[in-house]
Design a protein around this motif. Sequence first.
Motif, PDB file in Angstrom:
ATOM      1  N   THR A 135       0.824  -1.198   0.000  1.00  0.00           N
ATOM      2  CA  THR A 135       0.000   0.000   0.000  1.00  0.00           C
ATOM      3  C   THR A 135       0.863   1.254   0.000  1.00  0.00           C
ATOM      4  N   LEU A 136       1.871   1.231   0.862  1.00  0.00           N
ATOM      5  CA  LEU A 136       2.737   2.400   0.990  1.00  0.00           C
ATOM      6  C   LEU A 136       3.522   2.627  -0.302  1.00  0.00           C
ATOM      7  N   ALA A 137       4.030   1.542  -0.877  1.00  0.00           N
ATOM      8  CA  ALA A 137       4.808   1.668  -2.114  1.00  0.00           C
ATOM      9  C   ALA A 137       3.952   2.301  -3.200  1.00  0.00           C
ATOM     10  N   ILE A 138       2.690   1.872  -3.293  1.00  0.00           N
ATOM     11  CA  ILE A 138       1.808   2.421  -4.324  1.00  0.00           C
ATOM     12  C   ILE A 138       1.455   3.875  -4.008  1.00  0.00           C
ATOM     13  N   ALA A 139       1.164   4.142  -2.723  1.00  0.00           N
ATOM     14  CA  ALA A 139       0.795   5.508  -2.344  1.00  0.00           C
ATOM     15  C   ALA A 139       1.931   6.483  -2.653  1.00  0.00           C
ATOM     16  N   LEU A 140       3.157   6.078  -2.322  1.00  0.00           N
ATOM     17  CA  LEU A 140       4.291   6.983  -2.509  1.00  0.00           C
ATOM     18  C   LEU A 140       4.610   7.194  -3.985  1.00  0.00           C
ATOM     19  N   SER A 141       4.115   6.303  -4.853  1.00  0.00           N
ATOM     20  CA  SER A 141       4.384   6.530  -6.269  1.00  0.00           C
ATOM     21  C   SER A 141       3.244   7.298  -6.937  1.00  0.00           C
ATOM     22  N   LEU A 142       2.172   7.623  -6.183  1.00  0.00           N
ATOM     23  CA  LEU A 142       1.040   8.309  -6.808  1.00  0.00           C
ATOM     24  C   LEU A 142       0.762   9.716  -6.271  1.00  0.00           C
ATOM     25  N   TRP A 143       1.465  10.144  -5.207  1.00  0.00           N
ATOM     26  CA  TRP A 143       1.090  11.401  -4.560  1.00  0.00           C
ATOM     27  C   TRP A 143       1.344  12.625  -5.438  1.00  0.00           C
ATOM     28  N   VAL A 144       2.290  12.504  -6.393  1.00  0.00           N
ATOM     29  CA  VAL A 144       2.728  13.679  -7.154  1.00  0.00           C
ATOM     30  C   VAL A 144       1.578  14.367  -7.880  1.00  0.00           C
ATOM     31  N   ASN A 145       0.703  13.571  -8.512  1.00  0.00           N
ATOM     32  CA  ASN A 145      -0.425  14.145  -9.238  1.00  0.00           C
ATOM     33  C   ASN A 145      -1.259  15.049  -8.358  1.00  0.00           C
ATOM     34  N   PHE A 146      -1.539  14.563  -7.134  1.00  0.00           N
ATOM     35  CA  PHE A 146      -2.354  15.350  -6.205  1.00  0.00           C
ATOM     36  C   PHE A 146      -1.643  16.638  -5.836  1.00  0.00           C
ATOM     37  N   ALA A 147      -0.358  16.511  -5.533  1.00  0.00           N
ATOM     38  CA  ALA A 147       0.390  17.682  -5.090  1.00  0.00           C
ATOM     39  C   ALA A 147       0.401  18.751  -6.176  1.00  0.00           C
ATOM     40  N   ARG A 148       0.658  18.347  -7.409  1.00  0.00           N
ATOM     41  CA  ARG A 148       0.736  19.338  -8.489  1.00  0.00           C
ATOM     42  C   ARG A 148      -0.612  20.016  -8.731  1.00  0.00           C
ATOM     43  N   THR A 149      -1.683  19.199  -8.761  1.00  0.00           N
ATOM     44  CA  THR A 149      -2.998  19.783  -9.003  1.00  0.00           C
ATOM     45  C   THR A 149      -3.404  20.702  -7.855  1.00  0.00           C
ATOM     46  N   ALA A 150      -3.219  20.225  -6.610  1.00  0.00           N
ATOM     47  CA  ALA A 150      -3.614  21.034  -5.459  1.00  0.00           C
ATOM     48  C   ALA A 150      -2.837  22.339  -5.457  1.00  0.00           C
ATOM     49  N   ARG A 151      -1.561  22.278  -5.784  1.00  0.00           N
ATOM     50  CA  ARG A 151      -0.733  23.489  -5.777  1.00  0.00           C
ATOM     51  C   ARG A 151      -1.233  24.483  -6.816  1.00  0.00           C
ATOM     52  N   ALA A 152      -1.457  23.987  -8.048  1.00  0.00           N
ATOM     53  CA  ALA A 152      -1.888  24.886  -9.110  1.00  0.00           C
ATOM     54  C   ALA A 152      -3.222  25.534  -8.755  1.00  0.00           C
ATOM     55  N   SER A 153      -4.200  24.734  -8.248  1.00  0.00           N
ATOM     56  CA  SER A 153      -5.506  25.298  -7.911  1.00  0.00           C
ATOM     57  C   SER A 153      -5.388  26.270  -6.741  1.00  0.00           C
ATOM     58  N   THR A 154      -4.507  25.958  -5.775  1.00  0.00           N
ATOM     59  CA  THR A 154      -4.346  26.850  -4.629  1.00  0.00           C
ATOM     60  C   THR A 154      -3.829  28.209  -5.078  1.00  0.00           C
ATOM     61  N   PHE A 155      -2.863  28.183  -6.029  1.00  0.00           N
ATOM     62  CA  PHE A 155      -2.354  29.447  -6.565  1.00  0.00           C
ATOM     63  C   PHE A 155      -3.490  30.318  -7.088  1.00  0.00           C
ATOM     64  N   VAL A 156      -4.401  29.676  -7.841  1.00  0.00           N
ATOM     65  CA  VAL A 156      -5.516  30.433  -8.400  1.00  0.00           C
ATOM     66  C   VAL A 156      -6.372  31.013  -7.287  1.00  0.00           C
ATOM     67  N   GLN A 157      -6.677  30.179  -6.264  1.00  0.00           N
ATOM     68  CA  GLN A 157      -7.548  30.628  -5.180  1.00  0.00           C
ATOM     69  C   GLN A 157      -6.901  31.741  -4.363  1.00  0.00           C
ATOM     70  N   MET A 158      -5.568  31.675  -4.241  1.00  0.00           N
ATOM     71  CA  MET A 158      -4.862  32.665  -3.420  1.00  0.00           C
ATOM     72  C   MET A 158      -5.115  34.085  -3.921  1.00  0.00           C
ATOM     73  N   GLN A 159      -5.384  34.235  -5.230  1.00  0.00           N
ATOM     74  CA  GLN A 159      -5.609  35.561  -5.795  1.00  0.00           C
ATOM     75  C   GLN A 159      -6.990  36.098  -5.419  1.00  0.00           C
ATOM     76  N   LYS A 160      -7.889  35.185  -5.004  1.00  0.00           N
ATOM     77  CA  LYS A 160      -9.275  35.624  -4.812  1.00  0.00           C
ATOM     78  C   LYS A 160      -9.437  36.382  -3.500  1.00  0.00           C
ATOM     79  N   GLU A 161     -10.488  37.218  -3.464  1.00  0.00           N
ATOM     80  CA  GLU A 161     -10.658  38.107  -2.322  1.00  0.00           C
ATOM     81  C   GLU A 161     -10.998  37.366  -1.032  1.00  0.00           C
ATOM     82  N   TYR A 162     -11.784  36.286  -1.152  1.00  0.00           N
ATOM     83  CA  TYR A 162     -12.190  35.620   0.097  1.00  0.00           C
ATOM     84  C   TYR A 162     -10.990  35.076   0.856  1.00  0.00           C
ATOM     85  N   VAL A 163      -9.989  34.599   0.099  1.00  0.00           N
ATOM     86  CA  VAL A 163      -8.796  34.081   0.778  1.00  0.00           C
ATOM     87  C   VAL A 163      -8.029  35.228   1.413  1.00  0.00           C
TER      88      VAL A 163
END
Lengths: 301, 324
Positions: free
Chosen positions: A166-194
């Motif tokens: 489980t761990l071996a598979i998890a550690l080989s798949l986290w990158v996709n989440f990190a990249r997407t979350a980072r890119a979307s967070t950047f967009v949200q950071m510009q918004k007024e509510y944040v």
Amino acid sequence: MREFIKRYEGLWLFSRSPAAIIAAIVAVLSILGAVFAPLIAPANPYDLASFSLMDGLLPPVWEEFGNPKFLLGTDDQGRDMVSSILYGARLSLIIGLSAMAIATVLGVGLGLAAGYYGGRFDMIVMRIADIQLALPAILTALLIDGIARGVLPSEMQQDLRVAVLTLAIALSLWVNFARTARASTFVQMQKEYVQAAIITGQRPIRVMFVHILPNILGPLLVIMTVDLASAILLEATLSFLGIGLPADSPSLGTLIRIGMQFMLSGEWWILWIPTLFLVALVVSINILGDFLRDVFNPRLR
Amino acid sequence: MAYFILKRLVQSVFVMIAVAFLAFSLFRFVGDPITQMTGVETAIEDQERLREELGLNDPFVVQFYRFTGDMLQGDFGYSYRTRQSVGEMIASRIPATLELGTVALLISLIVGIPTGVYTALRPRGFVTQSILLTTLVGVSIPTFVIGIMLIFLFGVQLGWLPTFGRGGTVQVGGWESSLFTIDGWRALLLPAITLGVYQLTLTMRLVRAEMMEVLRSDYIRFGMARGVPMRSLYFRHALSNTMVPVITIIGLQFGGVIAFSIVTESVFQWPGMGLLFLESIRFVDIPVMGVYLVVIAFFFVLVNLIVDLLYVAIDPRLRIKDES
């Protein structure tokens, strides 16, 4: 209200897409079958006393010599194929889902923090992600598994097999989440509510998880489905290669590996029924992922 | 231009050092080399003497320096399992994997680029829709299942092609090749298709996306308005502009091909590096695992360097920017 219409629209699109409906039915049925395997399976494949060699290599019921007791036939040990597949799917799904969950938590956490703080932390996380992206997931998983074999004492190897995998598979798949979350967070950071939340002095953790996270869930949900499929495939591949789960607690991949030995001798069901099951499961999850992507990305419609 | 290449070279050297460091850490910290080399009956004093003789008590940096130095001189150490030189073990496996990977990549390009272009030009056609659906299913079918299906169909049912091994090989200047005999090609066909299918779908989707993007651009519209023949617009102007990202992807795909060759080689018992790597994982043969990593990283870096050079050759803008 907007949320409601969006959701409603998704449901409406869903009702118009026969592929998505069939895929959802297959996926839900497989998951139910796996969850309730101990209740609905005719036999317990882990219980050595429950099957006998006398029933070995029986074909499925619709073939000549089929026995109604074993709907999809038996393997060479006399194990019922229906039970083996249900229990195998159970293991595959447990590993797939927990690997995906770990990868989600790890990746989204790191991605959110990288997008929120930026700067050096962001750079370090993204460099690691880049390096790992250059290595295909299967290589990473194999490597982590190999290291675990070397580090763990041999008497613990068997007990920890599922956890290591489980761990071996998890550690080989986290990158996709990190990249997407980072890119979307950047967009949200510009918004007024944040900005408002930050100015009113809320703690970073709260801003990240209470304010930003709910607004970036859409794309993450798509990745979760796609990565669940990848996780199940990875587990199946590792088990097929003989690196994953052993033959006494078989996952779908292990069943296929065992079935390979019967390819030449005419007992087709031992190989092809688990294979068909695995492919149907992964294909339907991928179709659902594709569908979700279309729902969340109106530009593509 | 020279600066660009130099920068790439320096980056590559850093990547190689990082990978060598990883391989060395594996070797040094996963399991104790001394217990691997000696038996239970070896006295503690003898073990300690061996440890001192081999320099395992030296500072980490000194050991790492010695390790990279040995590697640069072609000394890759010895396998725990077979006691053979790891360098020789891997070198004897390289031709098989490279030939398999290259042919698979060629299949993916020769089939993937034309279908990608076709599906971009006729996005709503029936053929396009069926091709797209097939690729979605194709991506979902694991490599090993594709291998099993091919073996079953062409190997077992029809009996046309062999299902394992490399067939007849010929020595060409120390390179054991299966590309020069009909028997070798017959053995190569099924594994190469198995390995190529996934890459093929990637190539196709990428070419399609790029081509559709380019077809929307202003200069193509202008060309249409000017009455440039469609054929020339499609294949001269549009296609050549999609080639830059395609070449990048080939570089990245090469990594995928090498990694997935582990699976393919296992299904077809193809005697390449991947099969050796799998065996080394199964037997916790750390030196072989480490060297495999270094060799693979070397190929990655090499291919990416070549891709960068091709970039400059294909895209004139890169050259102009440099001269100004």
